[in-house]
Write a protein that holds these residues in place. Structure first.
Motif, PDB file in Angstrom:
ATOM      1  N   ALA A 192      -0.286   4.470   4.337  1.00 48.30           N
ATOM      2  CA  ALA A 192      -0.077   3.159   3.710  1.00 48.30           C
ATOM      3  C   ALA A 192      -1.276   2.247   3.943  1.00 48.30           C
ATOM      4  O   ALA A 192      -1.744   1.573   3.022  1.00 48.30           O
ATOM      5  N   GLU A 193      -1.787   2.239   5.185  1.00 47.64           N
ATOM      6  CA  GLU A 193      -2.964   1.422   5.480  1.00 47.64           C
ATOM      7  C   GLU A 193      -4.186   1.906   4.705  1.00 47.64           C
ATOM      8  O   GLU A 193      -4.969   1.105   4.189  1.00 47.64           O
ATOM      9  N   SER A 236      -4.128   3.408   1.863  1.00 45.35           N
ATOM     10  CA  SER A 236      -3.902   3.026   0.463  1.00 45.35           C
ATOM     11  C   SER A 236      -4.349   1.581   0.219  1.00 45.35           C
ATOM     12  O   SER A 236      -4.941   1.269  -0.822  1.00 45.35           O
ATOM     13  N   VAL A 237      -4.069   0.697   1.179  1.00 46.67           N
ATOM     14  CA  VAL A 237      -4.557  -0.690   1.073  1.00 46.67           C
ATOM     15  C   VAL A 237      -6.085  -0.700   1.058  1.00 46.67           C
ATOM     16  O   VAL A 237      -6.710  -1.373   0.223  1.00 46.67           O
ATOM     17  N   MET A 238      -6.698   0.082   1.967  1.00 43.11           N
ATOM     18  CA  MET A 238      -8.159   0.130   2.034  1.00 43.11           C
ATOM     19  C   MET A 238      -8.763   0.611   0.715  1.00 43.11           C
ATOM     20  O   MET A 238      -9.724   0.023   0.210  1.00 43.11           O
ATOM     21  N   LYS A 239      -8.182   1.666   0.128  1.00 40.91           N
ATOM     22  CA  LYS A 239      -8.693   2.194  -1.149  1.00 40.91           C
ATOM     23  C   LYS A 239      -8.555   1.165  -2.267  1.00 40.91           C
ATOM     24  O   LYS A 239      -9.484   0.947  -3.051  1.00 40.91           O
ATOM     25  N   THR A 240      -7.356   0.540  -2.359  1.00 41.12           N
ATOM     26  CA  THR A 240      -7.111  -0.407  -3.457  1.00 41.12           C
ATOM     27  C   THR A 240      -7.993  -1.643  -3.308  1.00 41.12           C
ATOM     28  O   THR A 240      -8.591  -2.119  -4.280  1.00 41.12           O
ATOM     29  N   ALA A 241      -8.110  -2.148  -2.078  1.00 41.84           N
ATOM     30  CA  ALA A 241      -8.909  -3.355  -1.850  1.00 41.84           C
ATOM     31  C   ALA A 241     -10.398  -3.066  -2.056  1.00 41.84           C
ATOM     32  O   ALA A 241     -11.125  -3.884  -2.631  1.00 41.84           O
ATOM     33  N   CYS A 242     -10.852  -1.880  -1.618  1.00 43.06           N
ATOM     34  CA  CYS A 242     -12.271  -1.526  -1.791  1.00 43.06           C
ATOM     35  C   CYS A 242     -12.600  -1.260  -3.262  1.00 43.06           C
ATOM     36  O   CYS A 242     -13.693  -1.586  -3.720  1.00 43.06           O
ATOM     37  N   SER A 243     -11.664  -0.666  -4.019  1.00 39.25           N
ATOM     38  CA  SER A 243     -11.871  -0.477  -5.460  1.00 39.25           C
ATOM     39  C   SER A 243     -11.987  -1.819  -6.167  1.00 39.25           C
ATOM     40  O   SER A 243     -12.817  -1.996  -7.070  1.00 39.25           O
ATOM     41  N   PHE A 244     -11.154  -2.781  -5.740  1.00 45.48           N
ATOM     42  CA  PHE A 244     -11.243  -4.137  -6.284  1.00 45.48           C
ATOM     43  C   PHE A 244     -12.589  -4.767  -5.958  1.00 45.48           C
ATOM     44  O   PHE A 244     -13.235  -5.390  -6.799  1.00 45.48           O
ATOM     45  N   ALA A 245     -13.035  -4.591  -4.694  1.00 44.14           N
ATOM     46  CA  ALA A 245     -14.239  -5.288  -4.235  1.00 44.14           C
ATOM     47  C   ALA A 245     -15.525  -4.650  -4.754  1.00 44.14           C
ATOM     48  O   ALA A 245     -16.550  -5.345  -4.878  1.00 44.14           O
ATOM     49  N   LEU A 246     -15.488  -3.339  -5.069  1.00 44.85           N
ATOM     50  CA  LEU A 246     -16.723  -2.622  -5.400  1.00 44.85           C
ATOM     51  C   LEU A 246     -17.542  -3.300  -6.509  1.00 44.85           C
ATOM     52  O   LEU A 246     -18.738  -3.556  -6.316  1.00 44.85           O
ATOM     53  N   PRO A 247     -16.947  -3.627  -7.681  1.00 44.86           N
ATOM     54  CA  PRO A 247     -17.771  -4.285  -8.715  1.00 44.86           C
ATOM     55  C   PRO A 247     -18.338  -5.626  -8.236  1.00 44.86           C
ATOM     56  O   PRO A 247     -19.401  -6.034  -8.703  1.00 44.86           O
ATOM     57  N   HIS A 248     -17.656  -6.276  -7.312  1.00 46.56           N
ATOM     58  CA  HIS A 248     -18.141  -7.561  -6.801  1.00 46.56           C
ATOM     59  C   HIS A 248     -19.332  -7.372  -5.868  1.00 46.56           C
ATOM     60  O   HIS A 248     -20.296  -8.128  -5.944  1.00 46.56           O
ATOM     61  N   GLY A 272       0.830  -1.212   0.000  1.00 49.49           N
ATOM     62  CA  GLY A 272       0.000   0.000   0.000  1.00 49.49           C
ATOM     63  C   GLY A 272       0.856   1.251   0.000  1.00 49.49           C
ATOM     64  O   GLY A 272       0.542   2.230  -0.688  1.00 49.49           O
ATOM     65  N   SER A 273       1.951   1.232   0.742  1.00 50.23           N
ATOM     66  CA  SER A 273       2.871   2.363   0.782  1.00 50.23           C
ATOM     67  C   SER A 273       3.538   2.574  -0.580  1.00 50.23           C
ATOM     68  O   SER A 273       3.614   3.705  -1.072  1.00 50.23           O
ATOM     69  N   LEU A 274       3.993   1.505  -1.197  1.00 43.81           N
ATOM     70  CA  LEU A 274       4.636   1.589  -2.515  1.00 43.81           C
ATOM     71  C   LEU A 274       3.667   2.146  -3.562  1.00 43.81           C
ATOM     72  O   LEU A 274       4.032   3.002  -4.376  1.00 43.81           O
TER      73      LEU A 274
END
Lengths: 180, 180, 180, 180
Positions: free
Chosen positions: D143-144, D146-158, A79-81
């Protein structure tokens, strides 16, 4: 299809490699492992990561794979990267023996620092028992870093195990039929 | 399902096409090929790419596919395309005979340059044996370039082979059952 | 599993709906159809789109689905929607009878225009034969537009047919075994 | 493979957890459920969400799961979380008994507020019958988040069910064969 030791027997090798004059590194995603409970539910056992492997150059386009050093990026480090801006830098510290009696013997640090047109990605491994210090520094272009960001964004939900959550067929109920 | 030459017999054609007055181009992802080792592991044999095909216009909405010229974007070149900003430009150089005795005979360059509301995407192919020079230039709108960026970001992990890494079922161990 | 008319018999309904005081709209992806050639290859027959359906309100939380008007966003129009900035606007024009003798009888225009905290998404349908003009305008919040962007970015490679290109197993050759 | 109550018997647990000194939270996607109509079509029955679970700390790295409070983010609330800028904040209000006779008895509010290097993610649950007020506040690093945003963007269409729309094989017609 899986061996007794918990590794897939049909493994796939498709690392993203950045080869430069003094050193090279490779990135490859490592999926989490799951444990099946009595209830039939699966829980994450070992977390996934993005594995980075660094090797020193020993000639033109030749690298010494015996001197390989690894660094496994956690989900939060990924996530940081992903979130790093053009002028930002970040640094992560790992101790492979953390919480054991050997804690502190080996210290690894990975840093990402901006240069004029990209980043320096560097790994330092200090071993206080062997009294060694390995240092790898690889200049990464903006284009290469863009591949790293895009590929790591793709891999992040997979190393978290969220692809498993979303690939499972959701349950279907036949209770609600407004058109009947 | 695969022929002896290593191509899928049931190929799928779904290029993204940009047709303009003087020339057109098409984008289509090409997946990597894998080799199976004795251990059962798969390693990338031929890398994947995004294939660009350019054709000249020979009339209104007519293009001469006999004069087609191709340029295969590598993963890192795709990273460059994805990361390009509104005022940025980039240029890639390929030699189809690199590292062979024919090196230097044919030189290809692909450039992406900003204009007032989008980019010019241009390919130049110079053949010093035939003494020919082909030039294609296609104006691309912001909307068309947004499709290219989104589709190439989607395709990038696939041309790297990372979709294979993440689709494989991770190994399951039944060693850890805290509720027993 | 497919009916004679070329539609899947087990269709899935999962539109993204934005219901507001005077009108509502729904977004749903429509996949491309493919034609199988004698060679076994599949080529895109009918292109995919993101279908937008607008309905007028006829009471509190009641909408008249008989007065529904549709607008099918092409891949490039989806690219435009995805790329729109906070202060940008865009407008698309469709003629359902384009290139036929009825061209110009019905004109549809979809516009996306910024307001203080989001966008107005509006559809106008002018029918010069029936002498009617339908107008729908739906205020969309920043959060709702973020869902539209993320969902349309996800759907774009699918409506282009690129998911088919990348899901096909790539060919495997067993010619190269460096460890033998 | 599905139990009578409409839940999958082989559930998977892979939450994203943020453990901090005074409280912790976990994020996990919940897929929508579908109902099959007489026509064979599937329609979304219960909408999907991203489930957030908060627990208070009761010692060093110890959390009281009996005092867990949950908050289910809708698709639009996920859109808001994804779109949040570095200096932005947002707040959502839920009433678990909305539109029933118990409406207003329990009020939940989730807020995301920026701090110097990340966000505070806080949940307040006020129960006016029990006269209790639970409050959880978890500092989240960049960083955390960023993980939440990326994972939620992945999950949203699902969670919207759009993965189902795009995974279905599109219909193939054999009517158009230009090479015959």
């Amino acid at each position: 299809h899986y061996s007794a030791k918990g590794y897939s027997s049909d493994r796939i090798f498709a690392p993203y490699s950045v080869y430069k004059g003094k050193a090279a590194f490779q990135l490859t995603p490592c999926l989490p492992t799951f444990t099946k409970l009595d209830s039939g539910a699966l829980v994450v056992d070992r977390r996934g990561s993005i594995m980075m492997s660094f090797v020193p150059a020993v000639g033109e386009r030749k690298y010494d794979w015996e001197k390989r050093q690894i660094f496994a990026l956690s989900a939060t480090e990924v996530g940081s990267l992903i979130a790093i801006g053009p002028q930002d830098s970040c640094e992560f510290f790992h101790d492979p023996s953390m919480k054991s009696s050997n804690a502190g013997q080996v210290r690894k640090s990975l840093s990402i620092k901006p240069h004029s047109s990209g980043y320096f990605v560097s790994l330092t491994v200090v071993n206080s028992v062997l009294n060694t210090k390995d240092n790898f520094s690889v200049p990464v272009t903006t284009a290469e870093f863009s591949v790293m960001k895009t590929a790591c964004s793709f891999a992040l939900p997979h190393i978290m195990g969220w692809d498993r959550l979303t690939n499972q067929k959701s349950s279907e109920t036949v209770s609600f039929q407004p058109n009947r």
